[in-house]
Design a protein around this motif. Structure first.
Motif, short mmCIF file in Angstrom:
data_model
loop_
_atom_site.label_atom_id
_atom_site.label_comp_id
_atom_site.label_asym_id
_atom_site.label_seq_id
_atom_site.Cartn_x
_atom_site.Cartn_y
_atom_site.Cartn_z
N ASN A 1 0.81 -0.80 0.26
CA ASN A 1 0.16 0.25 0.88
C ASN A 1 0.42 1.56 -0.27
OD1 ASN A 1 -2.87 -1.76 0.20
ND2 ASN A 1 -2.47 -1.78 1.87
N ARG A 2 2.18 1.35 0.72
CA ARG A 2 2.66 2.30 0.70
C ARG A 2 2.96 2.84 -1.05
NH1 ARG A 2 3.81 0.53 5.52
NH2 ARG A 2 6.36 -0.85 5.23
N SER A 3 4.28 1.44 -1.31
CA SER A 3 5.08 1.78 -2.51
C SER A 3 3.35 2.33 -3.92
CB SER A 3 4.91 0.31 -3.24
OG SER A 3 5.99 -0.32 -2.34
N LYS A 4 2.22 1.48 -3.47
CA LYS A 4 1.03 2.62 -4.95
C LYS A 4 1.22 4.06 -4.15
CE LYS A 4 -1.11 -2.18 -5.25
NZ LYS A 4 -2.26 -2.77 -5.38
N SER A 5 1.30 4.01 -3.02
CA SER A 5 0.64 5.54 -2.75
C SER A 5 2.29 6.66 -3.03
CB SER A 5 0.50 5.65 -1.26
OG SER A 5 1.91 5.83 -0.47
N GLN A 6 3.26 5.97 -3.33
CA GLN A 6 4.24 6.23 -3.73
C GLN A 6 4.75 6.52 -4.99
OE1 GLN A 6 7.65 5.24 -1.33
NE2 GLN A 6 7.10 7.10 0.13
N ARG A 7 3.58 6.53 -6.03
CA ARG A 7 4.31 5.84 -7.42
C ARG A 7 3.82 7.49 -8.29
NH1 ARG A 7 1.38 1.38 -10.17
NH2 ARG A 7 2.77 1.70 -11.67
N ILE A 8 4.85 7.59 -9.15
CA ILE A 8 4.34 9.03 -9.56
C ILE A 8 4.21 7.86 -11.22
CG2 ILE A 8 5.21 10.52 -10.96
CD1 ILE A 8 6.72 11.03 -7.79
N ILE A 9 3.40 8.79 -12.28
CA ILE A 9 2.73 8.19 -12.92
C ILE A 9 3.12 9.23 -14.07
CG2 ILE A 9 1.79 6.89 -15.06
CD1 ILE A 9 3.63 5.58 -12.80
N PHE A 10 3.60 9.26 -15.31
CA PHE A 10 3.21 10.22 -16.31
C PHE A 10 2.40 10.57 -17.10
CE2 PHE A 10 4.91 13.08 -19.75
CZ PHE A 10 4.77 13.90 -19.41
N LYS A 11 1.59 11.66 -17.15
CA LYS A 11 0.22 12.59 -17.45
C LYS A 11 0.62 12.74 -18.87
CE LYS A 11 -3.83 14.13 -16.50
NZ LYS A 11 -4.91 15.15 -15.72
N LEU A 12 0.47 12.26 -19.85
CA LEU A 12 0.16 13.24 -21.14
C LEU A 12 -0.22 14.35 -21.52
CD1 LEU A 12 0.90 10.10 -23.71
CD2 LEU A 12 2.24 11.60 -23.30
N PRO A 13 0.74 15.59 -22.00
CA PRO A 13 -0.57 16.77 -22.06
C PRO A 13 -1.53 17.28 -23.71
CG PRO A 13 2.33 17.05 -22.90
CD PRO A 13 1.99 15.73 -22.66
N PRO A 14 -2.39 18.24 -23.40
CA PRO A 14 -2.77 17.76 -24.39
C PRO A 14 -1.85 17.57 -26.00
CG PRO A 14 -3.62 19.19 -23.19
CD PRO A 14 -2.10 19.07 -22.42
N ASN A 15 -2.17 17.95 -27.50
CA ASN A 15 -1.94 17.86 -28.45
C ASN A 15 -1.22 18.95 -28.89
OD1 ASN A 15 -0.66 15.08 -28.35
ND2 ASN A 15 -2.83 14.59 -29.65
N ASP A 16 -1.73 20.92 -28.24
CA ASP A 16 -2.10 22.06 -28.25
C ASP A 16 -0.47 22.05 -28.13
OD1 ASP A 16 -4.27 21.53 -27.91
OD2 ASP A 16 -5.02 22.71 -26.11
N GLY A 17 -0.07 22.46 -29.54
CA GLY A 17 1.01 23.20 -29.74
C GLY A 17 2.01 21.95 -30.24
N LYS A 18 2.74 21.08 -29.95
CA LYS A 18 2.88 20.03 -31.15
C LYS A 18 2.72 19.70 -32.63
CE LYS A 18 3.15 14.93 -30.64
NZ LYS A 18 3.23 13.58 -30.29
#
Length: 255
Positions: free
Chosen positions: A38-55
């Protein structure tokens, strides 16, 4: 000798303790205990892709040599050089990332090489050269940090730049030198962050806002400061995996 009254008292206390023992045990069993999982799951940092605006329409990387090695290193027996080529740490499915920095720091995986320097160049979307910086390297395999010179033009908010990294194989740059390219766009922060010291909270905020270059740098700085912390190593590995970079998650940081 115990009199009747004393004996009755002792029997009463004994029966009371026997009767309450299961209740105490049951109450203890019902208290939730945090688990390692449970502690490990709470510390996960997962990258969230941004919108394609400006790409940009095309963000494919390009290079002059398929194996991204200098000719003198192509026959090396170093397994690491063959297994992991020169690469930039950027989401593998987009080759594009955001930053909030005027002079962003990029992370690059550098294989074992005899080259002594890199050239970091920024081009505007019309392919006009914006800035160029020569960066000395030691040639040891691992993840290194690079950035443009402080006196070079800063990236402008809202603009997208193509940046290229050339591995200079000889005394001076050659058209045949290995090169990798990526894209960066500078954006304003929705929630301004302190740049004095990286924290997991700061890295997570960048990740949730889709600001790749700032997020990966913050996590790398934390991992570099705590090389023996397995929990941090796990967070780092999960983060890179979320961007398709799990192959180099265990490679050393050299900065």
């Amino acid at each position: 000798m115990l009199n009747i009254q004393q004996l009755t008292y002792l029997l009463t206390v004994g029966l009371f303790l026997i009767a309450t023992q299961p209740t105490i045990a049951e109450s203890s069993a019902n208290i939730p205990t945090p688990t390692k999982t449970n502690r490990s799951k709470s510390q996960r940092i997962i990258f969230k892709l941004p919108p394609n605006d400006g790409k940009p329409k095309s963000t494919l990387s390009a290079g002059s040599r398929g194996d991204w090695q200098c000719p003198q290193d192509a026959t090396s027996t170093t397994t690491l050089s063959k297994q992991y080529p020169l690469m930039v740490l950027v989401p593998s499915d987009s080759n594009y990332g955001l930053t909030s920095a005027e002079h962003p720091t990029f992370l690059v995986y550098l294989p074992q090489t005899s080259a002594k320097q890199l050239i970091l160049s920024f081009m505007e979307e019309d392919n006009q050269l914006y800035s160029q910086t020569f960066i000395p390297i030691q040639g040891k395999p691992g993840i290194v940090s690079i950035k443009s010179a402080n006196n070079s033009p800063s990236l402008k908010v809202g603009k997208t730049y193509k940046w290229a990294l050339v591995l200079v194989c000889g005394e001076k740059a050659s058209p045949n030198d290995p090169v990798v390219t990526s894209w960066v766009r500078r954006v304003p922060l929705a929630q301004p962050q302190s740049h004095h010291k990286a924290s997991l909270e700061q890295a997570n905020t960048y990740s949730q806002q889709g600001i790749w270059y700032d997020a990966v740098l913050a996590l790398a700085q934390i991992k570099n400061a705590q090389p023996d912390n397995q929990a941090i190593a796990d967070i780092w590995a999960d983060f890179l995996k979320s961007a398709g970079l799990e192959a180099i998650a265990t490679q050393p940081l050299r900065f």
